[in-house]
Design a protein around this motif. Structure first.
Motif, PDB file in Angstrom:
ATOM      1  N   GLU A  51       0.815  -1.217   0.000  1.00  0.00           N
ATOM      2  CA  GLU A  51       0.000   0.000   0.000  1.00  0.00           C
ATOM      3  C   GLU A  51       0.850   1.268   0.000  1.00  0.00           C
ATOM      4  O   GLU A  51       0.400   2.311  -0.443  1.00  0.00           O
ATOM      5  N   GLN A  62      -4.789   1.081  -9.448  1.00  0.00           N
ATOM      6  CA  GLN A  62      -5.322   2.023  -8.463  1.00  0.00           C
ATOM      7  C   GLN A  62      -6.843   1.954  -8.423  1.00  0.00           C
ATOM      8  O   GLN A  62      -7.447   1.942  -7.343  1.00  0.00           O
ATOM      9  N   ASN A  63      -7.470   1.893  -9.599  1.00  0.00           N
ATOM     10  CA  ASN A  63      -8.935   1.821  -9.659  1.00  0.00           C
ATOM     11  C   ASN A  63      -9.452   0.530  -9.031  1.00  0.00           C
ATOM     12  O   ASN A  63     -10.453   0.539  -8.310  1.00  0.00           O
ATOM     13  N   GLU A  66      -9.072   0.901  -5.195  1.00  0.00           N
ATOM     14  CA  GLU A  66     -10.036   1.872  -4.666  1.00  0.00           C
ATOM     15  C   GLU A  66     -11.448   1.292  -4.647  1.00  0.00           C
ATOM     16  O   GLU A  66     -12.161   1.419  -3.654  1.00  0.00           O
ATOM     17  N   LYS A  67     -11.851   0.656  -5.747  1.00  0.00           N
ATOM     18  CA  LYS A  67     -13.199   0.095  -5.806  1.00  0.00           C
ATOM     19  C   LYS A  67     -13.372  -1.012  -4.776  1.00  0.00           C
ATOM     20  O   LYS A  67     -14.397  -1.096  -4.110  1.00  0.00           O
ATOM     21  N   LYS A  69     -11.764  -1.380  -1.906  1.00  0.00           N
ATOM     22  CA  LYS A  69     -11.812  -0.822  -0.550  1.00  0.00           C
ATOM     23  C   LYS A  69     -13.137  -0.104  -0.293  1.00  0.00           C
ATOM     24  O   LYS A  69     -13.686  -0.191   0.806  1.00  0.00           O
ATOM     25  N   GLU A  70     -13.643   0.615  -1.296  1.00  0.00           N
ATOM     26  CA  GLU A  70     -14.929   1.295  -1.148  1.00  0.00           C
ATOM     27  C   GLU A  70     -16.047   0.292  -0.908  1.00  0.00           C
ATOM     28  O   GLU A  70     -16.918   0.502  -0.064  1.00  0.00           O
ATOM     29  N   ALA A  71     -16.027  -0.807  -1.653  1.00  0.00           N
ATOM     30  CA  ALA A  71     -17.062  -1.831  -1.509  1.00  0.00           C
ATOM     31  C   ALA A  71     -16.859  -2.634  -0.230  1.00  0.00           C
ATOM     32  O   ALA A  71     -17.806  -3.229   0.298  1.00  0.00           O
ATOM     33  N   GLY A  72     -15.618  -2.657   0.264  1.00  0.00           N
ATOM     34  CA  GLY A  72     -15.324  -3.461   1.457  1.00  0.00           C
ATOM     35  C   GLY A  72     -15.316  -4.946   1.166  1.00  0.00           C
ATOM     36  O   GLY A  72     -15.289  -5.771   2.080  1.00  0.00           O
ATOM     37  N   LYS A  78     -15.570 -10.111   2.564  1.00  0.00           N
ATOM     38  CA  LYS A  78     -15.010  -8.950   3.264  1.00  0.00           C
ATOM     39  C   LYS A  78     -13.491  -8.889   3.061  1.00  0.00           C
ATOM     40  O   LYS A  78     -12.787  -9.868   3.208  1.00  0.00           O
TER      41      LYS A  78
END
Length: 199
Positions: A51, A62-63, A66-67, A69-72, A78
């Motif tokens: 990271e 990166q996308n 990010e996606k 982590k946003e969605a979890g 999880k």
């Protein structure tokens, strides 16, 4: 294959028909097969990326991060991050638990840092033999061929000319091929497929 040294010494290898794990018995000084026919889960919640370098990764990676982590979630599970910083230890953890390991290209290293011949391809073979995947983001790692040196040619006097038009010797060109580097993503089939969709 690879050896992992920790509380126990583990040897994981493939001969092209499955992956098997062996643990060193220090009393007998021999390896015992403790993990026959190892299989990676089709999807896992573990991701193993450095990271600290994420701002240097290519835009597709990166996308993806990010996606995720946003969605979890990753692959519908999880998200859990585990990065040790040692290729063998990180890949072994992904092999056992499922998920994805990534050493992508960066601005400073657009071809990645892991070498195809003795890092990326061997680990990709282990992953594929265990039911997982190995990708550069654009295709299978095992489909990548190192550049081949140009053949030696004869000059006007019918002597062998060891230099190409750029002044590089045959030996220099051959040496580059074994050190070629590739972005590397290894892990569960669904996790690697999900990352590939961003490329």
């Amino acid at each position: 294959g690879y050896c992992l040294y920790s509380a126990t010494t583990v040897l994981v290898l493939t001969l092209g028909s499955g992956v098997h794990g062996f643990t060193l018995d220090p009393d007998k000084q021999t390896f015992l097969q403790t993990h026959p026919n190892m299989r990676i889960p089709d999807v896992g919640s573990l991701y193993s990326f450095n990271e600290a370098n994420s701002r240097e990764y290519s835009e597709p990676v990166q996308n993806f991060l990010e996606k995720m982590k946003e969605a979890g979630k990753i692959g519908g599970k999880k998200v859990t991050s585990r990065y040790i910083g040692a290729l063998v230890a990180d890949v072994h953890n992904v092999l056992i638990n499922g998920g994805i390991y990534g050493y992508p290209s960066t601005r400073d290293h657009p071809d990645g840092k892991l070498r195809l011949l003795y890092e990326s391809a061997p680990m990709a073979m282990i992953m594929e033999q265990a039911g997982g995947a190995g990708s550069t983001g654009y295709g299978r790692i095992l489909d990548v061929l190192p550049p081949q040196p140009k053949k030696k040619r004869r000059n006007d006097e019918n002597e062998i000319d060891n230099d190409d038009e750029n002044g590089k010797s045959f030996e220099e060109e051959a040496g580059k091929g074994i050190h070629v580097r590739v972005p590397t993503f290894l892990g569960s089939v669904e996790n690697v497929f999900e990352l590939d969709q961003f490329h």
